[in-house]
Design a protein around this motif. Structure first.
Motif, PDB file in Angstrom:
ATOM      1  N   ILE A 104      -9.986   6.505   1.684  1.00 61.63           N
ATOM      2  CA  ILE A 104     -11.409   6.558   1.345  1.00 61.63           C
ATOM      3  C   ILE A 104     -11.831   5.317   0.558  1.00 61.63           C
ATOM      4  O   ILE A 104     -12.877   4.713   0.823  1.00 61.63           O
ATOM      5  N   TYR A 105     -10.998   4.921  -0.402  1.00 66.10           N
ATOM      6  CA  TYR A 105     -11.323   3.723  -1.177  1.00 66.10           C
ATOM      7  C   TYR A 105     -11.246   2.465  -0.314  1.00 66.10           C
ATOM      8  O   TYR A 105     -12.041   1.531  -0.474  1.00 66.10           O
ATOM      9  N   MET A 106     -10.272   2.444   0.613  1.00 61.15           N
ATOM     10  CA  MET A 106     -10.052   1.238   1.417  1.00 61.15           C
ATOM     11  C   MET A 106     -11.201   0.980   2.387  1.00 61.15           C
ATOM     12  O   MET A 106     -11.609  -0.166   2.591  1.00 61.15           O
ATOM     13  N   ILE A 107     -11.748   2.035   2.979  1.00 58.64           N
ATOM     14  CA  ILE A 107     -12.821   1.848   3.961  1.00 58.64           C
ATOM     15  C   ILE A 107     -14.184   1.695   3.298  1.00 58.64           C
ATOM     16  O   ILE A 107     -15.184   1.501   3.984  1.00 58.64           O
ATOM     17  N   GLU A 147     -20.234   8.108  -4.787  1.00 52.70           N
ATOM     18  CA  GLU A 147     -20.986   9.344  -4.975  1.00 52.70           C
ATOM     19  C   GLU A 147     -20.705  10.386  -3.896  1.00 52.70           C
ATOM     20  O   GLU A 147     -20.997  11.567  -4.082  1.00 52.70           O
ATOM     21  N   ILE A 148     -20.148   9.960  -2.750  1.00 57.44           N
ATOM     22  CA  ILE A 148     -19.850  10.948  -1.700  1.00 57.44           C
ATOM     23  C   ILE A 148     -18.352  11.035  -1.410  1.00 57.44           C
ATOM     24  O   ILE A 148     -17.941  11.665  -0.439  1.00 57.44           O
ATOM     25  N   THR A 149     -17.535  10.418  -2.264  1.00 58.92           N
ATOM     26  CA  THR A 149     -16.091  10.429  -2.051  1.00 58.92           C
ATOM     27  C   THR A 149     -15.533  11.849  -2.036  1.00 58.92           C
ATOM     28  O   THR A 149     -14.737  12.211  -1.161  1.00 58.92           O
ATOM     29  N   LEU A 150     -15.950  12.667  -3.010  1.00 62.45           N
ATOM     30  CA  LEU A 150     -15.431  14.032  -3.086  1.00 62.45           C
ATOM     31  C   LEU A 150     -15.866  14.858  -1.877  1.00 62.45           C
ATOM     32  O   LEU A 150     -15.123  15.728  -1.409  1.00 62.45           O
ATOM     33  N   VAL A 151     -17.077  14.590  -1.359  1.00 57.56           N
ATOM     34  CA  VAL A 151     -17.558  15.323  -0.191  1.00 57.56           C
ATOM     35  C   VAL A 151     -16.704  14.996   1.029  1.00 57.56           C
ATOM     36  O   VAL A 151     -16.283  15.890   1.772  1.00 57.56           O
ATOM     37  N   VAL A 152     -16.438  13.714   1.238  1.00 58.48           N
ATOM     38  CA  VAL A 152     -15.600  13.288   2.365  1.00 58.48           C
ATOM     39  C   VAL A 152     -14.200  13.864   2.233  1.00 58.48           C
ATOM     40  O   VAL A 152     -13.613  14.358   3.202  1.00 58.48           O
ATOM     41  N   LYS A 153     -13.675  13.820   1.040  1.00 61.71           N
ATOM     42  CA  LYS A 153     -12.333  14.335   0.783  1.00 61.71           C
ATOM     43  C   LYS A 153     -12.254  15.833   1.079  1.00 61.71           C
ATOM     44  O   LYS A 153     -11.308  16.304   1.727  1.00 61.71           O
ATOM     45  N   SER A 169       0.830  -1.220   0.000  1.00 61.67           N
ATOM     46  CA  SER A 169       0.000   0.000   0.000  1.00 61.67           C
ATOM     47  C   SER A 169       0.856   1.258   0.000  1.00 61.67           C
ATOM     48  O   SER A 169       0.533   2.234  -0.687  1.00 61.67           O
ATOM     49  N   LEU A 170       1.931   1.261   0.759  1.00 68.76           N
ATOM     50  CA  LEU A 170       2.810   2.430   0.805  1.00 68.76           C
ATOM     51  C   LEU A 170       3.458   2.677  -0.555  1.00 68.76           C
ATOM     52  O   LEU A 170       3.598   3.832  -0.984  1.00 68.76           O
ATOM     53  N   TYR A 229       7.322  26.518  -0.174  1.00 72.41           N
ATOM     54  CA  TYR A 229       7.963  25.356   0.447  1.00 72.41           C
ATOM     55  C   TYR A 229       7.756  24.130  -0.438  1.00 72.41           C
ATOM     56  O   TYR A 229       6.653  23.567  -0.479  1.00 72.41           O
ATOM     57  N   LEU A 230       8.793  23.721  -1.141  1.00 73.23           N
ATOM     58  CA  LEU A 230       8.689  22.578  -2.043  1.00 73.23           C
ATOM     59  C   LEU A 230       8.508  21.273  -1.271  1.00 73.23           C
ATOM     60  O   LEU A 230       7.698  20.421  -1.663  1.00 73.23           O
ATOM     61  N   ALA A 231       9.252  21.114  -0.171  1.00 74.08           N
ATOM     62  CA  ALA A 231       9.114  19.896   0.628  1.00 74.08           C
ATOM     63  C   ALA A 231       7.711  19.800   1.216  1.00 74.08           C
ATOM     64  O   ALA A 231       7.114  18.716   1.273  1.00 74.08           O
ATOM     65  N   GLY A 232       7.172  20.929   1.654  1.00 76.01           N
ATOM     66  CA  GLY A 232       5.812  20.937   2.182  1.00 76.01           C
ATOM     67  C   GLY A 232       4.802  20.534   1.130  1.00 76.01           C
ATOM     68  O   GLY A 232       3.811  19.848   1.435  1.00 76.01           O
ATOM     69  N   THR A 233       5.048  20.934  -0.114  1.00 72.40           N
ATOM     70  CA  THR A 233       4.150  20.560  -1.200  1.00 72.40           C
ATOM     71  C   THR A 233       4.122  19.054  -1.407  1.00 72.40           C
ATOM     72  O   THR A 233       3.061  18.461  -1.631  1.00 72.40           O
ATOM     73  N   LEU A 234       5.284  18.414  -1.333  1.00 76.12           N
ATOM     74  CA  LEU A 234       5.333  16.957  -1.473  1.00 76.12           C
ATOM     75  C   LEU A 234       4.543  16.277  -0.354  1.00 76.12           C
ATOM     76  O   LEU A 234       3.811  15.313  -0.604  1.00 76.12           O
ATOM     77  N   VAL A 235       4.683  16.791   0.865  1.00 72.64           N
ATOM     78  CA  VAL A 235       3.927  16.232   1.987  1.00 72.64           C
ATOM     79  C   VAL A 235       2.429  16.430   1.763  1.00 72.64           C
ATOM     80  O   VAL A 235       1.622  15.529   2.010  1.00 72.64           O
ATOM     81  N   GLY A 236       2.054  17.607   1.270  1.00 73.38           N
ATOM     82  CA  GLY A 236       0.648  17.872   0.984  1.00 73.38           C
ATOM     83  C   GLY A 236       0.089  16.930  -0.067  1.00 73.38           C
ATOM     84  O   GLY A 236      -1.039  16.428   0.067  1.00 73.38           O
ATOM     85  N   ALA A 237       0.868  16.673  -1.110  1.00 71.95           N
ATOM     86  CA  ALA A 237       0.432  15.737  -2.151  1.00 71.95           C
ATOM     87  C   ALA A 237       0.304  14.320  -1.599  1.00 71.95           C
ATOM     88  O   ALA A 237      -0.621  13.580  -1.966  1.00 71.95           O
ATOM     89  N   LEU A 238       1.214  13.941  -0.721  1.00 72.89           N
ATOM     90  CA  LEU A 238       1.129  12.607  -0.101  1.00 72.89           C
ATOM     91  C   LEU A 238      -0.112  12.497   0.781  1.00 72.89           C
ATOM     92  O   LEU A 238      -0.742  11.436   0.847  1.00 72.89           O
ATOM     93  N   ILE A 239      -0.464  13.597   1.453  1.00 70.45           N
ATOM     94  CA  ILE A 239      -1.683  13.588   2.266  1.00 70.45           C
ATOM     95  C   ILE A 239      -2.910  13.382   1.385  1.00 70.45           C
ATOM     96  O   ILE A 239      -3.803  12.583   1.706  1.00 70.45           O
ATOM     97  N   ILE A 240      -2.955  14.104   0.262  1.00 71.20           N
ATOM     98  CA  ILE A 240      -4.094  13.962  -0.655  1.00 71.20           C
ATOM     99  C   ILE A 240      -4.193  12.532  -1.177  1.00 71.20           C
ATOM    100  O   ILE A 240      -5.280  11.936  -1.198  1.00 71.20           O
ATOM    101  N   GLN A 241      -3.070  11.948  -1.590  1.00 71.25           N
ATOM    102  CA  GLN A 241      -3.091  10.589  -2.139  1.00 71.25           C
ATOM    103  C   GLN A 241      -3.401   9.564  -1.057  1.00 71.25           C
ATOM    104  O   GLN A 241      -4.149   8.602  -1.292  1.00 71.25           O
ATOM    105  N   THR A 242      -2.833   9.740   0.137  1.00 72.34           N
ATOM    106  CA  THR A 242      -3.120   8.820   1.245  1.00 72.34           C
ATOM    107  C   THR A 242      -4.588   8.890   1.633  1.00 72.34           C
ATOM    108  O   THR A 242      -5.217   7.869   1.919  1.00 72.34           O
ATOM    109  N   LEU A 243      -5.127  10.106   1.638  1.00 71.13           N
ATOM    110  CA  LEU A 243      -6.549  10.276   1.949  1.00 71.13           C
ATOM    111  C   LEU A 243      -7.421   9.574   0.912  1.00 71.13           C
ATOM    112  O   LEU A 243      -8.408   8.909   1.255  1.00 71.13           O
ATOM    113  N   THR A 244      -7.056   9.708  -0.357  1.00 70.70           N
ATOM    114  CA  THR A 244      -7.803   9.034  -1.428  1.00 70.70           C
ATOM    115  C   THR A 244      -7.756   7.518  -1.255  1.00 70.70           C
ATOM    116  O   THR A 244      -8.777   6.827  -1.384  1.00 70.70           O
ATOM    117  N   THR A 245      -6.562   7.002  -0.943  1.00 70.18           N
ATOM    118  CA  THR A 245      -6.410   5.568  -0.715  1.00 70.18           C
ATOM    119  C   THR A 245      -7.246   5.110   0.476  1.00 70.18           C
ATOM    120  O   THR A 245      -7.881   4.048   0.441  1.00 70.18           O
TER     121      THR A 245
END
Length: 341
Positions: free
Chosen positions: A289-292, A297-303, A40-41, A271-287
């Protein structure tokens, strides 16, 4: 330490990972199969690579223009469509793939020049200038693909998004290279200072001799180039180009990643490093949401709700406001004593 721009993003990323581990103990499991790492990682890093690359380019645009580039999603679609179309019409050789990829990247630079021209020369607001390409670019990508999904089967092209190097997905190395180039250009040369000065005080930087138009052209070209690279990764990963859905809403995820990473939409310091962390948060959150099993239809709302919480927690003024109200409710007498004193 709490005031460090990476503190709250890393705390939330860690909380997401812990939640996933509690929900699924195998979340951190990494296995070796046929010389490649799986887990998963690894999937989060692999599938989040396009967003990380787009977000790096978006960071420089926001820092220099106090605006956003809404056209990155369309550039993602155009890049993948051009590359897949040329490969499908070619002989499938490595040379054909290189020419196709090079053409897609070159056209993306032209699109970046167009955005830079509208903003720097015409004086159009960044959100309006890039909105033009966002709308028209999506139509261009559909024209390239004739409204169909172009499917290809080419091992050379597939390696970009689905290949492995040193047991890791090749896309991770592409992210590392893009990040390293951006870091060296902005932190080891005067370019980063120019970007921040134009973003903070464009008039003052112009009087100081900084060529603000050149800086704006550069950030838009670099952002479009990043979007094109992301488009190549996306299309090669699925061996197809979808002019309608490829890169859809990527611009919004990229903006969220930049903001979560600590870069303000008012321009200036980034902050470039902060941007990478932010992108990882978005992708981890997406993962997550799909996992649980959240209904699609409500994925975008939860996100959106979770991202809102992250941004509020990260806001220092919001935290102070909450702390003040809590203290006022639980220690009213102390407040009255201070007022009388």
């Amino acid at each position: 330490m709490v005031k460090h721009h990476l503190f709250w993003p890393l705390i939330f990323l860690g909380a997401l990972l812990v939640f996933n581990f509690i929900y699924s103990p195998d979340f951190f499991a990494i296995k070796m199969r046929d010389g490649h790492l799986y887990g998963s990682l690894i999937d989060i890093l692999n599938f989040g690579s396009p967003l990380m690359i787009v977000s790096i380019g978006m960071t420089l645009v926001i820092a220099a223009t106090k605006g956003v580039d809404l056209s990155v999603g369309s550039v993602v679609a155009i890049s993948g469509a051009i590359a897949c179309l040329m490969i499908s019409n070619g002989d499938g050789s490595l040379v054909n793939v290189i020419i196709s990829v090079g053409t897609a990247l070159l056209i993306s630079l032209v699109l970046g020049v167009w955005n830079g021209f509208l903003v720097a020369n015409i004086g159009m607001q960044p959100i309006i200038a890039t909105l033009i390409l966002m709308v028209s670019g999506r139509g261009v990508s559909q024209l390239i693909t004739s409204g169909q999904i172009i499917t290809i089967s080419n091992p050379h092209y597939k390696f970009i998004g689905a290949g492995s190097l040193l047991t890791l997905p090749f896309s991770i190395f592409i992210v590392a290279i893009v990040f390293l180039i951006a870091y060296l250009l902005t932190r080891k040369t005067a370019l980063g200072l120019f970007i921040e000065s134009v973003g903070c005080k464009p008039t003052a930087s112009k009087l100081a001799g900084v060529k603000s138009k050149t800086v704006m052209f550069f950030v838009y070209m670099f952002c479009s180039l990043c979007a094109a690279i992301a488009g190549l990764i996306l299309s090669s990963n699925v061996s197809s180009a979808d002019g309608n859905n490829a890169g859809l809403w990527y611009e919004l995820d990229a903006i969220l990643a930049v903001v979560i990473g600590g870069t303000a939409l008012t321009g200036g310091r980034f902050y470039l490093a902060g941007t990478l962390v932010g992108a990882l948060i978005i992708q981890t959150l997406t993962t997550t949401i799909y996992m649980i099993g959240v209904p699609p239809e409500i994925t975008l709302v939860v996100k959106a709700f979770v991202v809102l919480i992250v941004c509020l927690i990260q806001s220092e003024s919001f935290r102070k406001s909450i702390a003040f109200r809590w203290k006022k409710r639980h220690y009213p007498a102390e407040r009255e004593v201070k007022q009388h004193a």
